[in-house]
Design a protein around this motif. Structure first.
Motif, PDB file in Angstrom:
ATOM      1  N   ILE A 207       3.935   5.884   7.784  1.00  7.34           N
ATOM      2  CA  ILE A 207       2.925   5.008   7.203  1.00  7.34           C
ATOM      3  C   ILE A 207       2.844   3.740   8.024  1.00  7.34           C
ATOM      4  O   ILE A 207       3.862   3.219   8.496  1.00  7.34           O
ATOM      5  N   SER A 208       1.635   3.245   8.210  1.00  3.61           N
ATOM      6  CA  SER A 208       1.428   2.000   8.944  1.00  3.61           C
ATOM      7  C   SER A 208       0.169   1.334   8.406  1.00  3.61           C
ATOM      8  O   SER A 208      -0.577   1.940   7.639  1.00  3.61           O
ATOM      9  N   ARG A 209      -0.054   0.093   8.807  1.00  3.58           N
ATOM     10  CA  ARG A 209      -1.243  -0.609   8.329  1.00  3.58           C
ATOM     11  C   ARG A 209      -1.762  -1.560   9.386  1.00  3.58           C
ATOM     12  O   ARG A 209      -1.012  -2.014  10.254  1.00  3.58           O
ATOM     13  N   ASP A 210      -3.051  -1.862   9.297  1.00  4.88           N
ATOM     14  CA  ASP A 210      -3.719  -2.816  10.170  1.00  4.88           C
ATOM     15  C   ASP A 210      -4.468  -3.774   9.249  1.00  4.88           C
ATOM     16  O   ASP A 210      -5.565  -3.455   8.769  1.00  4.88           O
ATOM     17  N   ASN A 211      -3.877  -4.916   8.959  1.00  5.93           N
ATOM     18  CA  ASN A 211      -4.474  -5.823   7.982  1.00  5.93           C
ATOM     19  C   ASN A 211      -5.838  -6.375   8.413  1.00  5.93           C
ATOM     20  O   ASN A 211      -6.733  -6.465   7.572  1.00  5.93           O
ATOM     21  N   PRO A 212      -6.031  -6.749   9.681  1.00  2.35           N
ATOM     22  CA  PRO A 212      -7.385  -7.202  10.068  1.00  2.35           C
ATOM     23  C   PRO A 212      -8.465  -6.147   9.827  1.00  2.35           C
ATOM     24  O   PRO A 212      -9.626  -6.490   9.602  1.00  2.35           O
TER      25      PRO A 212
ATOM     26  N   ALA B 225       0.831  -1.194   0.000  1.00  2.00           N
ATOM     27  CA  ALA B 225       0.000   0.000   0.000  1.00  2.00           C
ATOM     28  C   ALA B 225       0.870   1.249   0.000  1.00  2.00           C
ATOM     29  O   ALA B 225       2.029   1.214   0.432  1.00  2.00           O
ATOM     30  N   GLY B 226       0.294   2.330  -0.471  1.00  5.36           N
ATOM     31  CA  GLY B 226       1.071   3.565  -0.526  1.00  5.36           C
ATOM     32  C   GLY B 226       0.189   4.801  -0.514  1.00  5.36           C
ATOM     33  O   GLY B 226      -1.037   4.713  -0.630  1.00  5.36           O
ATOM     34  N   TRP B 227       0.847   5.925  -0.351  1.00  3.90           N
ATOM     35  CA  TRP B 227       0.203   7.234  -0.413  1.00  3.90           C
ATOM     36  C   TRP B 227       0.931   8.105  -1.433  1.00  3.90           C
ATOM     37  O   TRP B 227       2.175   8.124  -1.464  1.00  3.90           O
ATOM     38  N   PHE B 228       0.167   8.817  -2.231  1.00  3.36           N
ATOM     39  CA  PHE B 228       0.671   9.791  -3.174  1.00  3.36           C
ATOM     40  C   PHE B 228      -0.044  11.110  -2.904  1.00  3.36           C
ATOM     41  O   PHE B 228      -1.067  11.134  -2.222  1.00  3.36           O
ATOM     42  N   ARG B 229       0.505  12.194  -3.448  1.00  6.60           N
ATOM     43  CA  ARG B 229      -0.174  13.474  -3.318  1.00  6.60           C
ATOM     44  C   ARG B 229      -0.018  14.276  -4.601  1.00  6.60           C
ATOM     45  O   ARG B 229       0.912  14.055  -5.366  1.00  6.60           O
ATOM     46  N   GLN B 230      -0.966  15.182  -4.797  1.00  8.24           N
ATOM     47  CA  GLN B 230      -0.930  16.032  -5.979  1.00  8.24           C
ATOM     48  C   GLN B 230      -1.434  17.418  -5.621  1.00  8.24           C
ATOM     49  O   GLN B 230      -2.571  17.566  -5.149  1.00  8.24           O
ATOM     50  N   ALA B 231      -0.573  18.394  -5.813  1.00  6.07           N
ATOM     51  CA  ALA B 231      -0.933  19.793  -5.598  1.00  6.07           C
ATOM     52  C   ALA B 231      -1.406  20.394  -6.924  1.00  6.07           C
ATOM     53  O   ALA B 231      -1.049  19.903  -7.997  1.00  6.07           O
TER      54      ALA B 231
ATOM     55  N   TYR C 197       8.206  -6.041  -0.878  1.00  2.00           N
ATOM     56  CA  TYR C 197       7.723  -5.183  -1.959  1.00  2.00           C
ATOM     57  C   TYR C 197       6.988  -3.970  -1.419  1.00  2.00           C
ATOM     58  O   TYR C 197       5.965  -4.102  -0.739  1.00  2.00           O
ATOM     59  N   ARG C 198       7.522  -2.803  -1.683  1.00  2.00           N
ATOM     60  CA  ARG C 198       6.869  -1.542  -1.316  1.00  2.00           C
ATOM     61  C   ARG C 198       7.283  -0.506  -2.357  1.00  2.00           C
ATOM     62  O   ARG C 198       8.230   0.250  -2.174  1.00  2.00           O
ATOM     63  N   PRO C 199       6.553  -0.495  -3.468  1.00  2.00           N
ATOM     64  CA  PRO C 199       6.965   0.313  -4.618  1.00  2.00           C
ATOM     65  C   PRO C 199       6.771   1.806  -4.412  1.00  2.00           C
ATOM     66  O   PRO C 199       6.101   2.236  -3.469  1.00  2.00           O
ATOM     67  N   SER C 200       7.370   2.581  -5.308  1.00  2.00           N
ATOM     68  CA  SER C 200       7.251   4.031  -5.260  1.00  2.00           C
ATOM     69  C   SER C 200       6.732   4.623  -6.573  1.00  2.00           C
ATOM     70  O   SER C 200       6.481   5.825  -6.643  1.00  2.00           O
ATOM     71  N   ARG C 201       6.580   3.817  -7.613  1.00  2.00           N
ATOM     72  CA  ARG C 201       6.074   4.314  -8.881  1.00  2.00           C
ATOM     73  C   ARG C 201       4.560   4.147  -8.934  1.00  2.00           C
ATOM     74  O   ARG C 201       4.021   3.097  -8.575  1.00  2.00           O
ATOM     75  N   ALA C 202       3.892   5.160  -9.420  1.00  2.00           N
ATOM     76  CA  ALA C 202       2.442   5.098  -9.517  1.00  2.00           C
ATOM     77  C   ALA C 202       1.988   3.922 -10.384  1.00  2.00           C
ATOM     78  O   ALA C 202       0.945   3.301 -10.129  1.00  2.00           O
ATOM     79  N   SER C 203       2.778   3.594 -11.384  1.00  2.00           N
ATOM     80  CA  SER C 203       2.404   2.519 -12.309  1.00  2.00           C
ATOM     81  C   SER C 203       2.424   1.137 -11.650  1.00  2.00           C
ATOM     82  O   SER C 203       1.889   0.179 -12.201  1.00  2.00           O
ATOM     83  N   ASP C 204       3.037   1.024 -10.485  1.00  2.00           N
ATOM     84  CA  ASP C 204       3.070  -0.249  -9.758  1.00  2.00           C
ATOM     85  C   ASP C 204       1.841  -0.471  -8.897  1.00  2.00           C
ATOM     86  O   ASP C 204       1.709  -1.514  -8.268  1.00  2.00           O
ATOM     87  N   PHE C 205       0.966   0.527  -8.847  1.00  2.00           N
ATOM     88  CA  PHE C 205      -0.244   0.426  -8.037  1.00  2.00           C
ATOM     89  C   PHE C 205      -1.464   0.333  -8.949  1.00  2.00           C
ATOM     90  O   PHE C 205      -1.672   1.198  -9.791  1.00  2.00           O
TER      91      PHE C 205
ATOM     92  N   ALA D  96       4.758   7.783   0.431  1.00  2.00           N
ATOM     93  CA  ALA D  96       5.222   6.678   1.278  1.00  2.00           C
ATOM     94  C   ALA D  96       4.582   5.382   0.816  1.00  2.00           C
ATOM     95  O   ALA D  96       3.509   5.388   0.198  1.00  2.00           O
ATOM     96  N   SER D  97       5.244   4.268   1.115  1.00  2.00           N
ATOM     97  CA  SER D  97       4.660   2.958   0.836  1.00  2.00           C
ATOM     98  C   SER D  97       5.067   1.980   1.929  1.00  2.00           C
ATOM     99  O   SER D  97       6.017   2.218   2.683  1.00  2.00           O
ATOM    100  N   ILE D  98       4.338   0.862   1.978  1.00  2.00           N
ATOM    101  CA  ILE D  98       4.550  -0.129   3.027  1.00  2.00           C
ATOM    102  C   ILE D  98       4.291  -1.509   2.444  1.00  2.00           C
ATOM    103  O   ILE D  98       3.400  -1.681   1.595  1.00  2.00           O
ATOM    104  N   ASN D  99       5.074  -2.495   2.875  1.00  2.00           N
ATOM    105  CA  ASN D  99       4.890  -3.839   2.333  1.00  2.00           C
ATOM    106  C   ASN D  99       3.660  -4.495   2.932  1.00  2.00           C
ATOM    107  O   ASN D  99       3.032  -3.971   3.863  1.00  2.00           O
TER     108      ASN D  99
END
Length: 127
Positions: free
Chosen positions: A70-75, A34-40, A106-114, A49-52
């Motif tokens: 960045i963090s995650r809660d899978n449940p 999972a990841g976060w992107f931003r656009q101004a 795996y924790r990508p940074s390219r938008a095309s990977d999401f 940011a991204s996280i495996n």
């Protein structure tokens, strides 16, 4: 493809904090990085940011290192972005994304990977 819904954006003064949440549905969240992107306005979308899948490994854009977490809660099928020491230049629409995991780290940074994207939540930081 997952369906992603962000929440938690808003208006905050410089130096303040916000916590964004993104909840997934329509699949097994732990199968995805999972990841976060931003656009101004007037700018291209940029990686934040991204996280495996497991939550053990993260990656950050240089300008947010030490301020964002960045963090995650899978449940709960949820990924978070804790944003501290916010600056006016952090003002943007923030988008959650998920990409099918191809390895443990795996924790990508390219938008095309999401392959899955939310509709975004606005963050405005006043000076």
């Amino acid at each position: 493809q997952l369906q992603l819904v962000e929440s938690g954006g808003g208006l905050v003064q410089a130096g303040g904090s916000l916590r964004l949440s993104c909840t997934a549905s329509g699949g097994t969240f732990s199968d995805y990085a999972a990841g976060w992107f931003r656009q101004a306005p007037g700018k291209e979308r940029e990686f934040v940011a991204s996280i495996n899948w497991y939550g053990s490994d993260t990656r950050y854009f240089d300008s947010v290192k030490g301020r964002f977490t960045i963090s995650r809660d899978n449940p709960k099928s949820t990924v978070y972005l804790q944003m501290d020491s916010l600056k006016p230049e952090d003002t943007a629409g923030y988008y959650c994304a998920a990409g099918y995991s191809i390895s443990h780290y795996y924790r990508p940074s390219r938008a095309s990977d999401f392959g899955s994207w939310g509709r975004g939540t606005q963050v405005t930081v006043s000076s």
